[in-house]
Design a protein around this motif. Structure first.
Motif, PDB file in Angstrom:
ATOM      1  N   CYS B 441       6.484  -6.831  27.785  1.00 66.22           N
ATOM      2  CA  CYS B 441       6.453  -5.419  28.158  1.00 66.22           C
ATOM      3  C   CYS B 441       6.930  -4.543  27.020  1.00 66.22           C
ATOM      4  O   CYS B 441       6.768  -3.329  27.051  1.00 66.22           O
ATOM      5  N   CYS B 444      12.417  -5.039  24.992  1.00 66.52           N
ATOM      6  CA  CYS B 444      13.506  -5.546  24.148  1.00 66.52           C
ATOM      7  C   CYS B 444      12.976  -6.257  22.905  1.00 66.52           C
ATOM      8  O   CYS B 444      11.929  -6.893  22.926  1.00 66.52           O
ATOM      9  N   CYS B 447      12.119 -10.333  22.408  1.00 69.30           N
ATOM     10  CA  CYS B 447      10.846 -10.753  22.968  1.00 69.30           C
ATOM     11  C   CYS B 447       9.680 -10.138  22.204  1.00 69.30           C
ATOM     12  O   CYS B 447       8.760 -10.848  21.795  1.00 69.30           O
ATOM     13  N   CYS B 487      14.573 -10.339  30.055  1.00 71.31           N
ATOM     14  CA  CYS B 487      14.069 -11.081  31.216  1.00 71.31           C
ATOM     15  C   CYS B 487      13.503 -12.420  30.763  1.00 71.31           C
ATOM     16  O   CYS B 487      13.468 -12.735  29.576  1.00 71.31           O
TER      17      CYS B 487
HETATM   18  S1  SF4 Z   1      11.945 -10.150  27.593  1.00 70.87           S
HETATM   19 FE1  SF4 Z   1      11.196  -9.109  29.391  1.00 70.87          FE
HETATM   20  S2  SF4 Z   1      12.087  -7.060  29.186  1.00 70.87           S
HETATM   21 FE2  SF4 Z   1      12.189  -7.959  27.155  1.00 70.87          FE
HETATM   22  S3  SF4 Z   1      10.277  -7.265  26.178  1.00 70.87           S
HETATM   23 FE3  SF4 Z   1       9.934  -9.296  27.045  1.00 70.87          FE
HETATM   24  S4  SF4 Z   1       9.001  -8.827  28.998  1.00 70.87           S
HETATM   25 FE4  SF4 Z   1      10.014  -6.937  28.364  1.00 70.87          FE
END
Ligand code: SF4
Ligand code: FMN
Ligand code: FES
Lengths: 149, 513
Positions: B441, B444, B447, B487
């Motif tokens: 997404c 963060c 990721c 996440c």
């Molecule tokens: S870990 Fe989750 S919150 Fe962070 S960028 Fe990836 S998908 Fe988005």
């Protein structure tokens, strides 16, 4: 534009109305034309940037007209375990296009998808709402004939 | 009296030609002047036998499969309407070992009933859980769910009773029940099978959840890839409403529960519960910081229960037979049953609902029948695209949340994807990074940037370049993603990547450590 107005009037009072509106628009027009973004934004009291941000976030929404039908190839693990990679290149060759492209005759667009829930019948593809399982290069030819009928 | 013939409407069965077979049977019956009643049921989950046609006889239902349109005339010739002998005759459906060896609680009705018929549902023990729930206090309903030991089947295995209790004890004039039907995990299809094969059990489960916590509105967030499930869910909701099992004053109880299906738009991360709520609110599917917990401040800032389809569909049997009945299945802290989804390179792919505790090997061989290609099974990914790959030496692990955690693996939503020896595990690791790039997404850095870098490094590794530098770099990137992601998208992508590297180092061009 008439359709778009009706859709907006019908749905704008739902809680979280934006996705239902975008779905309804794409269902009737095949895509979400950029020129209607201001209308949607105004109806929902959002900025154009917010509406545009939502359209571009989701893989499913598109801002330009696709081919008559959309072929979606599953690229995920179960299908990879059953020859999905080879099938992917066979389909690309057969249609003569890559992902996010449309055939010259305007009949088919090609998109990737990550799992169709048809993993017990891998490899799987979807053409519009029709799902196909255990697809081979040969059966894909038959599917195309059936879809063109 | 007309004979009842069952031909599944399940989309996997349809993907193998079930609609054509149903039409051919109807036409052939007309041609021969025999009266039949074709019911489009859910799938029994034995997909190598689909399209599987069943005929109701005095001795029980007799199955024929896999049926092709070209077989239909010969089936009539063989008097299949009375269970006649034919090369495709599989005998009594209930006696087929694959089905007989299962413990179907959540899937008790799937494949048996007409999915959208309330009458059929009630005739097969449906709405008994709701009836009990209507006679209990809210705390008593929650207690049954807590006693059952049910843990969320969407992946995180959080105790459902605790979640419900939090929502129950958070005062608010408006609360919500959300069913997470995003089923984004590759190798999984149990949610789809419930929604297409027994949607009323999900509707009943959500209604009970609403009663338990005091919520009057429910949403089913359904992935866009499931158009067929959408139709069936909407038909079932309309029928349940007409029969006064949804809406105002349910069965004269004075209780209200409204239910609406909303479609996602092709984003894996929208299966994460807070991203899902953002999406339902009409926004981009960005993951929210926690706290606040959704149970306290969820959809539109109100206390919200978010549960997976299977979690909610397991509630009616728990309320019907009691929490203890359900808890008596399973092992350790994994109570009840788990609908496993056998996928990938297996001879007998399908749905197998079993009490926790069987070993992976039993499932792969006794049910799955080994690989479809006949070659040895080399690697198995359990628990979706964020789940670890298991080598043959780990196949004796029991299917239990804790036993899997102990080997740095997850059961997740119960998807099991088998690969034969032709698999290149470095390519699979590269694919996992690519998937994370596609579906992150972006909220963060570990990721978003980690997966992009990880994909580049994996590209170097599959081309066997600078392995001395790139393997440690891959490990360190995975470390950052594991520890720094908001996440499980970024936080668990290292599971498939590192398990592939650790168990199959030869595919990465290095020797075992
Ligand atoms: S870990 Fe989750 S919150 Fe962070 S960028 Fe990836 S998908 Fe988005
Ligand atoms: C990236 C990501 C994707 C997820 N996808 C799903 C999904 O498709 N379906 C689901 O039920 N849970 C999914 N989850 C888990 C949910 O966040 C949440 O734990 C679950 O819906 C809670 O319901 P349960 O307790 O009944 O499992 C996902 C989590 C993450 C991090
Ligand atoms: S992995 Fe391809 S359909 Fe599920």
């Amino acid at each position: 534009m008439q359709t778009v107005q009706t859709i907006i009037t019908d749905l704008k009072d739902k809680p979280g109305a934006l996705l239902p509106i975008l779905h309804a628009v794409q269902n009737s027009l095949g895509y979400v034309p950029p020129e209607i973004v201001p209308t949607i934004a105004k109806a929902l009291n959002l900025s154009r940037a917010e509406v545009h941000g939502v359209i571009s976030f989701y893989h499913y929404f598109r801002d330009h007209a696709p081919g008559k039908k959309t072929v979606r190839i599953c690229r995920a693990e179960s299908c990879l375990a059953m020859g999905g990679k080879a099938l992917e290149s066979q389909i690309k060759t057969k249609l003569g296009i890559d992902y996010h492209e449309t055939t010259e005759d305007g009949n088919y667009s090609l998109e990737a998808v990550y799992c169709l829930g048809n993993c017990a019948c891998s490899p799987a593809i979807q053409i519009d709402n029709d799902v196909y399982g255990r697809v081979t290069a040969e059966s894909f030819n038959e599917i195309l004939t059936e879809q063109s009928a | 009296m007309s004979i009842t013939v069952y031909v599944p409407c399940d989309s996997s069965a349809v993907s193998l030609g079930a609609n054509r077979v149903a039409n051919a049977i109807t036409q052939e019956a007309e041609k021969r002047g025999v009266e039949i009643n074709v019911v489009r049921n859910g799938s029994r989950g034995m997909y190598w036998l689909e399209p599987m046609v069943e005929v109701a006889t005095d001795n029980g239902r007799i199955a024929y499969g896999a049926v092709k349109t070209g077989d239909v005339a010969s089936l009539f010739d063989a008097n299949f309407l009375n269970g006649g002998t034919h090369a495709l005759n599989l005998g009594l459906t209930e006696e087929i070992p694959y089905l007989k060896k299962q413990q179907r609680l959540t899937f008790a009705r799937v494949g048996i009933t007409d999915p959208v018929s309330v009458e059929d549902y009630v005739a097969h023990d449906g709405y008994r859980g709701l009836k009990n729930a209507l006679s209990y206090s809210q705390a008593e309903i929650v207690k049954h769910v807590s006693d059952s030991g049910l843990r969320g089947r969407g992946g995180a295995a959080f105790p459902t009773g605790i979640k419900w209790n939090t929502v129950l004890n958070t005062p608010s004039e408006q609360k919500y029940i959300i069913c997470n039907a995003d089923e984004g995990d590759s190798g999984t299809f149990s949610d789809r099978m419930i929604m297409e094969g027994d949607p009323l059990v999900l509707i009943e489960g959500m209604t009970i959840a609403g009663l338990a916590v005091g919520a009057t509105q429910g949403y089913i967030y359904l992935r866009i890839e499931y158009p067929h499930a959408l139709e069936i869910l909407n038909a079932a909701i309309a029928n349940a409403t007409a029969a006064n099992y949804l809406g105002e004053n349910i069965q004269g109880s004075g209780k209200t529960f409204h239910l609406e299906v909303r479609q996602g738009a092709g984003a894996y991360v929208c299966g994460e519960e807070t991203a899902l709520m953002e999406s339902l609110e009409g926004k981009r599917g960005l993951v929210r910081f926690k706290p606040p917990l959704p149970a306290i401040s969820g959809l539109f800032g109100k206390p919200t229960v978010v549960n997976n389809v299977i979690s909610l569909a397991s509630v009616p049997v728990i309320l019907d037979k009691g929490g203890e009945f359900y808890r008596d299945f399973g092992m350790g802290r994994s109570r009840g049953t788990l609908p496993l989804q056998l996928a990938g390179n297996l001879k007998h792919a399908g749905l197998v609902e079993l009490a926790f505790g069987a070993t992976l090997r039993e499932v792969l061989y006794d049910f799955g029948g080994g690989s479809a290609t006949g070659k040895p099974i080399r690697a198995v990914q359990v628990g979706g695209p964020l789940g670890s790959y298991l080598p043959e030496s780990q196949f004796d692990t029991p299917l239990d949340y804790e036993a899997f955690a102990a080997i740095w693996a997850v059961l997740g939503h119960g998807g099991i994807v088998a690969f034969d020896e032709t698999v290149d595990m470095a390519q699979m690791a590269k694919y996992s990074m690519e998937f994370c790039v596609e579906e992150s997404c972006g909220k963060c850095t570990p990721c978003r940037i980690g997966s992009t870098r990880g994909y580049e490094v994996m590209d170097e590794i599959v081309n066997k370049r600078d392995l001395d530098k790139n393997i440690p770099l891959l490990r360190s990137l995975c470390d950052t993603m594991l520890n720094g992601s908001l996440c499980a998208m970024g936080g668990m992508t290292p599971y498939p990547v590192l398990s592939a590297l650790n168990h199959f180092p030869e595919d990465f061009g290095i020797k075992a450590a």
